[in-house]
Design a protein around this motif. Sequence first.
Motif, mmCIF file in Angstrom:
data_model
loop_
_atom_site.group_PDB
_atom_site.id
_atom_site.type_symbol
_atom_site.label_atom_id
_atom_site.label_comp_id
_atom_site.label_asym_id
_atom_site.label_seq_id
_atom_site.Cartn_x
_atom_site.Cartn_y
_atom_site.Cartn_z
ATOM 1 N N THR A 1 0.827 -1.205 0.000
ATOM 2 C CA THR A 1 0.000 0.000 0.000
ATOM 3 C C THR A 1 0.862 1.257 0.000
ATOM 4 O O THR A 1 1.763 1.405 0.822
ATOM 5 N N ALA A 2 0.591 2.163 -0.929
ATOM 6 C CA ALA A 2 1.303 3.446 -0.972
ATOM 7 C C ALA A 2 0.527 4.529 -0.224
ATOM 8 O O ALA A 2 1.123 5.412 0.396
ATOM 9 N N LEU A 3 -0.803 4.450 -0.271
ATOM 10 C CA LEU A 3 -1.664 5.451 0.362
ATOM 11 C C LEU A 3 -2.831 4.732 1.022
ATOM 12 O O LEU A 3 -3.467 3.875 0.407
ATOM 13 N N GLN A 4 -3.100 5.100 2.268
ATOM 14 C CA GLN A 4 -4.249 4.519 2.976
ATOM 15 C C GLN A 4 -5.132 5.637 3.515
ATOM 16 O O GLN A 4 -4.651 6.555 4.187
ATOM 17 N N ILE A 5 -6.408 5.562 3.193
ATOM 18 C CA ILE A 5 -7.401 6.539 3.657
ATOM 19 C C ILE A 5 -8.368 5.822 4.576
ATOM 20 O O ILE A 5 -8.972 4.813 4.181
ATOM 21 N N GLU A 6 -8.531 6.337 5.785
ATOM 22 C CA GLU A 6 -9.341 5.663 6.789
ATOM 23 C C GLU A 6 -10.407 6.603 7.350
ATOM 24 O O GLU A 6 -10.100 7.587 8.001
ATOM 25 N N HIS A 7 -11.646 6.305 7.069
ATOM 26 C CA HIS A 7 -12.821 6.950 7.673
ATOM 27 C C HIS A 7 -12.760 8.481 7.602
ATOM 28 O O HIS A 7 -13.060 9.174 8.575
ATOM 29 N N LEU A 8 -12.393 9.003 6.432
ATOM 30 C CA LEU A 8 -12.307 10.452 6.272
ATOM 31 C C LEU A 8 -13.692 11.093 6.306
ATOM 32 O O LEU A 8 -14.623 10.629 5.651
ATOM 33 N N THR A 9 -13.793 12.163 7.069
ATOM 34 C CA THR A 9 -15.019 12.952 7.133
ATOM 35 C C THR A 9 -14.642 14.422 7.052
ATOM 36 O O THR A 9 -13.654 14.860 7.647
ATOM 37 N N LYS A 10 -15.432 15.182 6.263
ATOM 38 C CA LYS A 10 -15.206 16.608 6.150
ATOM 39 C C LYS A 10 -16.544 17.320 6.065
ATOM 40 O O LYS A 10 -17.417 16.944 5.283
ATOM 41 N N THR A 11 -16.699 18.351 6.895
ATOM 42 C CA THR A 11 -17.930 19.140 6.886
ATOM 43 C C THR A 11 -17.579 20.622 6.798
ATOM 44 O O THR A 11 -16.492 21.049 7.199
ATOM 45 N N TYR A 12 -18.539 21.379 6.267
ATOM 46 C CA TYR A 12 -18.464 22.836 6.272
ATOM 47 C C TYR A 12 -19.766 23.331 6.899
ATOM 48 O O TYR A 12 -20.808 23.352 6.238
ATOM 49 N N GLY A 13 -19.691 23.658 8.187
ATOM 50 C CA GLY A 13 -20.910 24.031 8.899
ATOM 51 C C GLY A 13 -21.849 22.842 8.931
ATOM 52 O O GLY A 13 -21.446 21.717 9.266
ATOM 53 N N PRO A 14 -23.122 23.037 8.543
ATOM 54 C CA PRO A 14 -24.067 21.916 8.565
ATOM 55 C C PRO A 14 -23.942 20.987 7.362
ATOM 56 O O PRO A 14 -24.597 19.948 7.303
ATOM 57 N N LEU A 15 -23.103 21.350 6.396
ATOM 58 C CA LEU A 15 -23.009 20.594 5.144
ATOM 59 C C LEU A 15 -21.906 19.539 5.240
ATOM 60 O O LEU A 15 -20.738 19.857 5.462
ATOM 61 N N THR A 16 -22.290 18.283 5.070
ATOM 62 C CA THR A 16 -21.323 17.191 5.015
ATOM 63 C C THR A 16 -20.840 17.028 3.585
ATOM 64 O O THR A 16 -21.643 16.863 2.665
ATOM 65 N N VAL A 17 -19.522 17.069 3.400
ATOM 66 C CA VAL A 17 -18.941 16.943 2.065
ATOM 67 C C VAL A 17 -18.424 15.523 1.840
ATOM 68 O O VAL A 17 -18.662 14.924 0.792
ATOM 69 N N LEU A 18 -17.698 14.986 2.806
ATOM 70 C CA LEU A 18 -17.204 13.610 2.746
ATOM 71 C C LEU A 18 -17.659 12.886 4.002
ATOM 72 O O LEU A 18 -17.546 13.420 5.106
ATOM 73 N N ASN A 19 -18.144 11.662 3.828
ATOM 74 C CA ASN A 19 -18.735 10.933 4.948
ATOM 75 C C ASN A 19 -18.129 9.534 5.045
ATOM 76 O O ASN A 19 -18.465 8.647 4.269
#
Length: 549
Positions: free
Chosen positions: A2-20
């Motif tokens: 594995t070169a890159l591992q992404i685990e349970h990424l979450t990103k929000t902007y205020g009330p708006l969820t962008v990545l879940n």
Amino acid sequence: MTALQIEHLTKTYGPLTVLNDISMTLAPGQRVGVVGANGVGKSTLLKIITGELEPDGGRATLRPGVRLGYLPQDDSALEGTIGALIEQAFADLRAMEAELRTLETDMGSLTGDALGELLDRYGELTDAFERAGGWDADARVGVVLAGLRIDHLPRDRDVRSLSGGERARLQLALLLLSAPDVLLLDEPTNHLDVDSMTWLEGCVRDQRGAVLMVSHDRAFLNATVTSIIEIDEFSHRAKQYTGSYDDYLRAKTRERQRWEQEYAAQQDEIKDLRIAIHDEIRAMSQTKPTKKVGNDKFAKAFFKGRTEVHLTRKLDNVKERLARIEADPIPRPPRPLMFRPDFDPRALRGQFAITVSGVSKGYGPRRVIEDVSLSVAPDARIAIVGPNGSGKSTLLRMIVGIEAPDSGEVHISPQVQLGYLDQFGADLDDSQTVVDAYIDGSDLPEQAAISDLLVSGLFRYDEVRRTVGMLSGGQRRKLQIAKLIRQQANVLILDEPTNTLSFDVLEAFEDALRGFTGAIIAATHDRRFLEGFGGTVLTMGNRQLNAAR
């Protein structure tokens, strides 16, 4: 490995969820396309991986020693001359090469464990140097610059003097020359002509490292990726599909078929349960003893009571089953998009729907279109291609009457009702709600309008009363398409119709266009759209409109 591992990424902007809760791994040799509607968080995902943005939860981890390269959609970081930037792209290679020379010099003076450690380091560094293309780095400069059609630019030229397209292609060239272990590409085909796209497809396929790319170009994805990750427009979760874009499309088609079958089966079950409830209630009202008991009143009551208990229990079970289904039903699949033009083809028999005669247009001293003529039959399919800024959109705006030509004329047959899809949604009022914008210009009742939007699958109920200004680019495009279908136009003028749409909506829109019986003029750069469009392809260039080569 594995070169890159992404685990349970979450990103929000205020009330708006962008990545879940996004998780994935990326290994050398994998080429993964990230797709989804405009605004679902694709570029945000790349920026979190690079460290430009911090996630609200989860993490993105590069394996130690892995070199990361990133192509953003803007080129604001470029400064200096072309030659100096090329040399900067080789900075890591030059450092590795210098260390290799130093290790080679030290080999003759070391023995024992010290020599063993030096040889181990030399082997690791040699492998890294080879993976980065160090042995043929200088030769690759000419190949990459030629492939992206910027090899004619002088090496001493300041990048500030380049056009936007040249700067974008130079930035891509510099990234490819640096040969990172993990390559992140955000819309890499922007500003590329067809020949450069074809060259880039081969370059990406030949990458030894891992590639994670965001792209709206279906032909590019189909030619390059080993899998596709789709970020859902509503849940903002990710789902991975193995294979090319065609494989992804087939998988999505199977999913849609299963959805339709499961929905139909559930609707049949709901119908059967409601009939069963009706029958059980009627049976309870007609309950009689089930055994011959003579005139024994006590026995009659006893057996009748047992029967009623049995029927009541059965009725309760049926009601409970129905309640469970109705509490979490399978949603109705969207109705296929379909144009229903208000059009009698006989009315235009022997006539042209649109005639453009010798139109010219300029802005100040700059001439954009010069003496262009075009005749459009009632059932014509005309695609217009050409570089950005060549005048494609200007021609369409003159046809629909938004702009007037400086000379020449555009004649629209009286039987024609134009439907126009502009590139940027300038006709939308940001202060209106979605449903009000959809109704605008018609006498459609609000409830009928809401039903249209929901049944089409373009919007959910909680979105129809949002203001247009709150919509993403993809949602604005869906609203434009909904309005276009509602208008019942018999001639469609489409400016970059595939921009910003999620692929499921895009494929449905293209299916609807294939069933449209009137004329279509479409300005596009989308190779996949052109493949299925048919008709005539014209090229806008040097202020003229000519048949495509």
